[in-house]
Design a protein around this motif. Sequence first.
Motif, PDB file in Angstrom:
ATOM      1  N   PHE A  90      56.871 -32.969  44.353  1.00  0.00           N
ATOM      2  CA  PHE A  90      56.095 -33.253  43.156  1.00  0.00           C
ATOM      3  C   PHE A  90      56.562 -32.354  42.022  1.00  0.00           C
ATOM      4  O   PHE A  90      56.884 -31.186  42.235  1.00  0.00           O
ATOM      5  N   GLY A  91      56.548 -32.892  40.828  1.00  0.00           N
ATOM      6  CA  GLY A  91      56.796 -32.128  39.618  1.00  0.00           C
ATOM      7  C   GLY A  91      55.627 -32.330  38.675  1.00  0.00           C
ATOM      8  O   GLY A  91      55.248 -33.472  38.411  1.00  0.00           O
ATOM      9  N   LYS A  92      55.039 -31.249  38.211  1.00  0.00           N
ATOM     10  CA  LYS A  92      53.883 -31.312  37.309  1.00  0.00           C
ATOM     11  C   LYS A  92      53.982 -30.177  36.295  1.00  0.00           C
ATOM     12  O   LYS A  92      54.729 -29.226  36.476  1.00  0.00           O
ATOM     13  N   TYR A  93      53.156 -30.280  35.250  1.00  0.00           N
ATOM     14  CA  TYR A  93      53.073 -29.198  34.270  1.00  0.00           C
ATOM     15  C   TYR A  93      52.124 -28.118  34.783  1.00  0.00           C
ATOM     16  O   TYR A  93      51.137 -28.413  35.462  1.00  0.00           O
ATOM     17  N   VAL A  94      52.405 -26.883  34.447  1.00  0.00           N
ATOM     18  CA  VAL A  94      51.519 -25.769  34.798  1.00  0.00           C
ATOM     19  C   VAL A  94      50.429 -25.717  33.736  1.00  0.00           C
ATOM     20  O   VAL A  94      50.678 -25.337  32.596  1.00  0.00           O
ATOM     21  N   LEU A  95      49.222 -26.118  34.135  1.00  0.00           N
ATOM     22  CA  LEU A  95      48.094 -26.138  33.206  1.00  0.00           C
ATOM     23  C   LEU A  95      47.209 -24.910  33.360  1.00  0.00           C
ATOM     24  O   LEU A  95      46.475 -24.558  32.440  1.00  0.00           O
ATOM     25  N   GLY A  96      47.249 -24.282  34.538  1.00  0.00           N
ATOM     26  CA  GLY A  96      46.431 -23.104  34.787  1.00  0.00           C
ATOM     27  C   GLY A  96      47.216 -22.046  35.534  1.00  0.00           C
ATOM     28  O   GLY A  96      47.990 -22.353  36.441  1.00  0.00           O
ATOM     29  N   MET A  97      47.007 -20.801  35.139  1.00  0.00           N
ATOM     30  CA  MET A  97      47.694 -19.650  35.721  1.00  0.00           C
ATOM     31  C   MET A  97      46.713 -18.830  36.565  1.00  0.00           C
ATOM     32  O   MET A  97      45.495 -18.984  36.422  1.00  0.00           O
ATOM     33  N   PRO A  98      47.235 -17.929  37.417  1.00  0.00           N
ATOM     34  CA  PRO A  98      46.333 -17.066  38.195  1.00  0.00           C
ATOM     35  C   PRO A  98      45.326 -16.355  37.293  1.00  0.00           C
ATOM     36  O   PRO A  98      45.681 -15.842  36.234  1.00  0.00           O
ATOM     37  N   ASP A 100      42.860 -17.816  35.637  1.00  0.00           N
ATOM     38  CA  ASP A 100      42.177 -18.793  34.788  1.00  0.00           C
ATOM     39  C   ASP A 100      40.987 -19.379  35.558  1.00  0.00           C
ATOM     40  O   ASP A 100      40.994 -19.424  36.794  1.00  0.00           O
ATOM     41  N   ILE A 101      39.992 -19.868  34.832  1.00  0.00           N
ATOM     42  CA  ILE A 101      38.789 -20.432  35.447  1.00  0.00           C
ATOM     43  C   ILE A 101      38.771 -21.947  35.281  1.00  0.00           C
ATOM     44  O   ILE A 101      38.826 -22.471  34.170  1.00  0.00           O
ATOM     45  N   VAL A 102      38.703 -22.648  36.422  1.00  0.00           N
ATOM     46  CA  VAL A 102      38.642 -24.107  36.444  1.00  0.00           C
ATOM     47  C   VAL A 102      37.187 -24.522  36.632  1.00  0.00           C
ATOM     48  O   VAL A 102      36.503 -24.019  37.526  1.00  0.00           O
ATOM     49  N   THR A 103      36.714 -25.446  35.774  1.00  0.00           N
ATOM     50  CA  THR A 103      35.358 -25.985  35.915  1.00  0.00           C
ATOM     51  C   THR A 103      35.414 -27.507  35.819  1.00  0.00           C
ATOM     52  O   THR A 103      36.370 -28.081  35.274  1.00  0.00           O
ATOM     53  N   HIS A 104      34.397 -28.145  36.360  1.00  0.00           N
ATOM     54  CA  HIS A 104      34.259 -29.605  36.297  1.00  0.00           C
ATOM     55  C   HIS A 104      32.968 -29.922  35.557  1.00  0.00           C
ATOM     56  O   HIS A 104      31.921 -29.359  35.869  1.00  0.00           O
ATOM     57  N   LYS A 105      33.050 -30.804  34.563  1.00  0.00           N
ATOM     58  CA  LYS A 105      31.874 -31.309  33.855  1.00  0.00           C
ATOM     59  C   LYS A 105      31.938 -32.826  33.952  1.00  0.00           C
ATOM     60  O   LYS A 105      32.702 -33.457  33.219  1.00  0.00           O
ATOM     61  N   GLY A 106      31.170 -33.363  34.905  1.00  0.00           N
ATOM     62  CA  GLY A 106      31.276 -34.797  35.161  1.00  0.00           C
ATOM     63  C   GLY A 106      32.675 -35.102  35.664  1.00  0.00           C
ATOM     64  O   GLY A 106      33.143 -34.506  36.626  1.00  0.00           O
ATOM     65  N   LYS A 107      33.369 -36.006  34.970  1.00  0.00           N
ATOM     66  CA  LYS A 107      34.745 -36.358  35.363  1.00  0.00           C
ATOM     67  C   LYS A 107      35.799 -35.484  34.676  1.00  0.00           C
ATOM     68  O   LYS A 107      36.979 -35.573  34.981  1.00  0.00           O
ATOM     69  N   ASP A 108      35.361 -34.654  33.738  1.00  0.00           N
ATOM     70  CA  ASP A 108      36.300 -33.805  32.995  1.00  0.00           C
ATOM     71  C   ASP A 108      36.616 -32.519  33.751  1.00  0.00           C
ATOM     72  O   ASP A 108      35.740 -31.919  34.373  1.00  0.00           O
ATOM     73  N   VAL A 109      37.876 -32.121  33.679  1.00  0.00           N
ATOM     74  CA  VAL A 109      38.320 -30.842  34.245  1.00  0.00           C
ATOM     75  C   VAL A 109      38.666 -29.938  33.076  1.00  0.00           C
ATOM     76  O   VAL A 109      39.391 -30.342  32.157  1.00  0.00           O
ATOM     77  N   LEU A 110      38.129 -28.723  33.119  1.00  0.00           N
ATOM     78  CA  LEU A 110      38.393 -27.746  32.055  1.00  0.00           C
ATOM     79  C   LEU A 110      39.006 -26.490  32.655  1.00  0.00           C
ATOM     80  O   LEU A 110      38.644 -26.090  33.767  1.00  0.00           O
ATOM     81  N   ILE A 111      39.914 -25.893  31.920  1.00  0.00           N
ATOM     82  CA  ILE A 111      40.479 -24.594  32.304  1.00  0.00           C
ATOM     83  C   ILE A 111      40.180 -23.644  31.163  1.00  0.00           C
ATOM     84  O   ILE A 111      40.548 -23.913  30.008  1.00  0.00           O
ATOM     85  N   ASP A 153      47.300 -34.849  41.183  1.00  0.00           N
ATOM     86  CA  ASP A 153      47.632 -33.456  40.945  1.00  0.00           C
ATOM     87  C   ASP A 153      46.461 -32.548  41.299  1.00  0.00           C
ATOM     88  O   ASP A 153      45.573 -32.958  42.055  1.00  0.00           O
ATOM     89  N   SER A 154      46.418 -31.363  40.756  1.00  0.00           N
ATOM     90  CA  SER A 154      45.395 -30.370  41.114  1.00  0.00           C
ATOM     91  C   SER A 154      43.973 -30.805  40.796  1.00  0.00           C
ATOM     92  O   SER A 154      43.027 -30.201  41.287  1.00  0.00           O
ATOM     93  N   ARG A 155      43.808 -31.846  40.026  1.00  0.00           N
ATOM     94  CA  ARG A 155      42.440 -32.312  39.744  1.00  0.00           C
ATOM     95  C   ARG A 155      41.781 -32.880  40.994  1.00  0.00           C
ATOM     96  O   ARG A 155      40.582 -33.077  41.029  1.00  0.00           O
ATOM     97  N   TYR A 156      42.575 -33.118  42.054  1.00  0.00           N
ATOM     98  CA  TYR A 156      42.054 -33.675  43.314  1.00  0.00           C
ATOM     99  C   TYR A 156      42.266 -32.704  44.466  1.00  0.00           C
ATOM    100  O   TYR A 156      43.275 -31.993  44.537  1.00  0.00           O
TER     101      TYR A 156
END
Length: 175
Positions: A90-98, A100-111, A153-156
């Motif tokens: 797999f190849g993906k963009y790095v959206l979050g680094m060590p 960082d805080i990942v949260t879920h609001k409904g279907k939205d993913v926030l970093i 990707d990491s959202r799942y």
Amino acid sequence: MTIKSLSTKAHRRIKRIAILTALASLPFAAQPFEDFRQSHAFLLNASPSLPNWAFWLDKHMPIKRGGLIFFEPRPSTILSAQFGSSPQLFGKYVLGMPGDIVTHKGKDVLINGKFVARTKSETRLGLKLTKGPAGAIPDGCYYAGSAHKDGFDSRYADIGFVCGAQILGSGRAIL
């Protein structure tokens, strides 16, 4: 003996020495090429989740936010159903680094409070998807994703954070 015959003999001798020197140095010249081959690769994209179709992988390039990361996802039922039983790179963009805080609001993913992706409840094949991890991204791990609505990707949970031995390296799009 004439001057012409001496220069011909000297030329042959120099040519022979040059060939023998080149042959003797070949093993030393081959090692840098082998080192390069072991740490670099040309990759082709078979997925619509990234806009480019060709990438350059460098196993020694530092991983940076917004850069590309190439990894082998952990085996899962969904991965096998969607992509087959052979492991996929797999190849993906790095959206979050060590850290960082990942949260879920409904279907939205926030970093760190910033929107990065939207989740779906099932795959294109109708398989149930589970939201990925939330909280602080651990040391040595990254949140990898894309802007594509069907990006797997990491959202799942089946991909989750991309960590350590999964990571083959970083890279850049070339075509």
